[in-house]
Design a protein around this motif. Structure first.
Motif, short mmCIF file in Angstrom:
data_model
loop_
_atom_site.label_atom_id
_atom_site.label_comp_id
_atom_site.label_asym_id
_atom_site.label_seq_id
_atom_site.Cartn_x
_atom_site.Cartn_y
_atom_site.Cartn_z
N ARG A 31 0.83 -1.21 0.00
CA ARG A 31 0.00 0.00 0.00
C ARG A 31 0.86 1.26 0.00
N SER A 32 0.36 2.27 -0.68
CA SER A 32 1.04 3.57 -0.64
C SER A 32 0.58 4.32 0.60
N ASP A 33 1.26 5.43 0.90
CA ASP A 33 0.88 6.24 2.06
C ASP A 33 -0.52 6.80 1.90
N GLN A 34 -0.89 7.18 0.68
CA GLN A 34 -2.22 7.74 0.44
C GLN A 34 -3.30 6.68 0.66
N GLU A 35 -3.05 5.45 0.19
CA GLU A 35 -4.02 4.37 0.42
C GLU A 35 -4.18 4.08 1.90
N ALA A 36 -3.09 4.10 2.63
CA ALA A 36 -3.15 3.86 4.08
C ALA A 36 -3.95 4.94 4.78
N ALA A 37 -3.75 6.20 4.38
CA ALA A 37 -4.51 7.31 4.98
C ALA A 37 -5.99 7.18 4.66
#
Length: 118
Positions: free
Chosen positions: A91-97
């Protein structure tokens, strides 16, 4: 009864069991294996046995083969990864957020409805 350190069943002058009493040994083949650190290992195999291509070096544990000039390279050891490291790969940081925001919204909705007390 004599209290000595004599081995029970042996007699004075008895020698080791020889080939005549045990029979002849099977024909053996000694093969030399070489690891990346230059150690040589010489295991003995039965003459009719299939000889393995690689052998683990008993001194350093690296794989060894029969070619002294071109031994196998040491295996590449991957460092231990935590669960979080595997998640960050997927997962990317944006997906995690986005997932965190969605989970917090659902939790706040359940609290407002009285389903979760704490």
């Amino acid at each position: 009864m004599a209290g000595g350190s004599a081995i029970r069943g042996s007699r004075v002058g008895a020698g080791p069991m020889g080939e005549a009493e045990r029979g002849d040994a099977a024909p053996r083949l000694i093969v030399s294996y070489f690891c990346a650190h230059g150690h040589e290992t010489k295991p003995a195999f039965a003459a009719d046995a299939q000889i393995p291509e690689t052998w683990d070096c008993p001194r350093c544990g690296l794989p060894a083969n029969c070619d002294a000039l071109n031994p196998p390279p040491p295996p590449k050891i991957e460092p231990y990864k935590t669960h979080l490291a595997y998640v960050k790969e997927r997962r990317s940081d944006q997906e995690a957020a986005d997932i965190l925001t969605e989970a917090l919204t659902a939790l706040r909705a359940r609290r407002a409805a009285g389903e979760v007390i704490y």
